[in-house]
Design an enzyme around this catalytic site. Sequence first.
Site, short mmCIF file in Angstrom:
data_model
loop_
_atom_site.label_atom_id
_atom_site.label_comp_id
_atom_site.label_asym_id
_atom_site.label_seq_id
_atom_site.Cartn_x
_atom_site.Cartn_y
_atom_site.Cartn_z
N PRO A 129 0.82 -1.21 0.00
CA PRO A 129 0.00 0.00 0.00
C PRO A 129 0.85 1.27 0.00
CG PRO A 129 -0.20 -1.17 2.09
CD PRO A 129 0.62 -2.03 1.21
N PRO A 130 0.29 2.39 -0.40
CA PRO A 130 1.05 3.63 -0.44
C PRO A 130 1.56 4.04 0.93
CG PRO A 130 -1.25 4.00 -1.08
CD PRO A 130 -1.10 2.56 -0.82
N GLY A 133 6.89 2.99 2.13
CA GLY A 133 8.33 3.15 1.94
C GLY A 133 8.89 2.48 0.70
N GLU A 350 -6.14 -15.00 9.95
CA GLU A 350 -4.78 -15.28 9.46
C GLU A 350 -4.18 -16.48 10.17
OE1 GLU A 350 -3.38 -13.94 6.82
OE2 GLU A 350 -5.20 -12.76 6.60
P1 ADP Z 1 5.44 4.45 -1.15
O1 ADP Z 1 6.40 4.60 -2.27
O2 ADP Z 1 5.34 3.05 -0.63
O3 ADP Z 1 4.09 5.04 -1.38
P2 ADP Z 1 7.18 6.29 0.16
O4 ADP Z 1 8.48 5.62 0.01
O5 ADP Z 1 6.88 7.41 -0.76
O6 ADP Z 1 6.00 5.24 0.10
O7 ADP Z 1 7.03 6.75 1.66
C1 ADP Z 1 6.64 8.03 2.02
C2 ADP Z 1 7.43 8.52 3.20
O8 ADP Z 1 7.08 7.80 4.36
C3 ADP Z 1 8.91 8.34 3.05
O9 ADP Z 1 9.50 9.39 2.36
C4 ADP Z 1 9.38 8.26 4.48
O10 ADP Z 1 9.51 9.54 5.03
C5 ADP Z 1 8.21 7.60 5.18
N1 ADP Z 1 8.41 6.16 5.37
C6 ADP Z 1 7.64 5.18 4.85
N2 ADP Z 1 8.07 3.97 5.24
C7 ADP Z 1 9.15 4.16 6.00
C8 ADP Z 1 10.05 3.28 6.69
N3 ADP Z 1 9.91 1.95 6.66
N4 ADP Z 1 11.06 3.83 7.37
C9 ADP Z 1 11.21 5.16 7.40
N5 ADP Z 1 10.41 6.03 6.79
C10 ADP Z 1 9.37 5.57 6.10
#
Ligand code: ADP
Length: 551
Positions: A129-130, A133, A350
Amino acid sequence: YPTSDAATPSIIDKLVSGGADVRIDNQRRKQVIEFLSTYVLPLVMLANLFALVFVATKGGGGGLSGLSEFASIGKGRGQGDGGGVTFADVAGADYAVIELREVRDYLADPSKFAALGALPPKGIMMFGPPGCGKTLMARAVAGEAGVPFFPVSGAEFVESLVGVGAARVRDLFRQVRSVAPAIVFIDEIDAVGRRRGGASGGQDEREQTLNQLLIEMDGFDATSGVVVMGATNRPDILDPALLRPGRFDRQVTVEPPDFDGRIEILKLYAERRPREGEVDYANLARRSPGFTGADLANVVNEAALLCVRREKAAISMAELEEAVDRVISGPKRRGHLMSDEERRRIAYHEAGHVLVAAATNRLADVPRVSVAAHGHTLGHTAARTWAEQTLITRSELFSEMTTLLAGMATEELIFGEASTGSEADIERAGAIAQMMAGRYGMTEAIGKVPLLRNEGSGFLGSELIPAETVGTAELSVLHSETARLVEEADQAALTVVERNRAVLEELVALLLEHESIEGDPLVAVLAKVDAGAGRARGRRRAAANAAGIML
Ligand code: ADP
């Protein structure tokens, strides 16, 4: 009016001699207007028309290809190396990071792989999901390996003009190859990677784009040093060709962090900011089930904002707690927070899956069960896939159905009724049953007669259409046989769950506490599962004989 210009001078003479004050207007303005309207205006209009056509095509990057516009995809973005992001910036997603380390190693030194003739990872598909990370991790791989990072969105390739998307893909890869080793990151890859050959027309452009992408990926070799990372939230709609070996053959599931993961992410962000007093991260993590990494980053940011508003110099527990509440109720949060009752139900669901998967030998090599996910797929159990198998036996198909139906069966057993959470499970189980009865000749009532034609190339998910010769009578037998297989698998699942109630409760307790269990701790619990193999098989055979199925 004089009839001709020749008469003009004599008229003027007459007027002047009569004492008139003569002024001559030689109509120059009129001439200019006439000139403009006959020559310039049409030209301007034509030029406008051209410009309009040009912009329309150019917006699509140029059916007039060769124009630099479509090169702007990824242009100037490939210069950075992930913006200095490293794995240290990713928290609470260890399992995903482990998968990505090898990619980093490859990018850092592709020649090492080439020397050994090892096939490099070409494409990594990240599902999740969005806000969990995916982009961050792709950037971190680039940052760790010190290679250029080309982020594009799948939607950028999809244009109304046929051929433009494909040209963009070609151009992007040409550009990437010239600076390789490098990473191409395609966000929302489902925009281009949707299953091909759908019934609806007008899909040519997307198909061409997808084909071009596949061609480009097939064109890499071990030394090229180009790795494509794709991200999507909808693995189910991807074209199977994308996930074949040599393309996106690695798959990494990126889920919302579990309890421990949330603690780590909160720590990561909070400890970069000035704090005061003790921060009880476990407390914050407990209050934020289902939060994604982005939500948690947002929590810390909100806390900092609160401090600014209150003119405080450092963040304390009070602000963080308030920030969690703000993010929960904030407009940006997609989905909803699970209630305790829902969490309990998902945990049982689950646990049921994983229990039966263990009993029927359908557990993945790296078992993992989680209730942290929410939204599209509620929980998640890592079960074995058919990817590495050519032939699947009848009992394996049946076990898969049993495992799929176990979630719903457990819910019914524990809560007395099912919920909507089993939609995908029963759909897949139903598809398997239909395949068994209608295509693989695995039921006695129908026999070894294929009643269904397979319209796709794949095993599941391809469209099944009744063969021309099949009448309604046969279809109704097919229907009842499918239903019977499902019913039987459901019973088998229920039997396993009932026999292992204690293990079920143990799993649920662990899941409610940690939100996800994997590896050794999970294996340890599941070692206690009583598969009842001999008995079950005997009983199943007896039941099967009575029902007239071949086992
Ligand atoms: P996705 O591409 O899955 O939609 P993103 O990589 O754009 O998500 O994540 C958005 C923001 O959320 C990142 O820039 C970061 O700041 C934060 N974030 C998300 N997951 C993590 C994680 N596992 N560890 C640290 N920061 C995270």
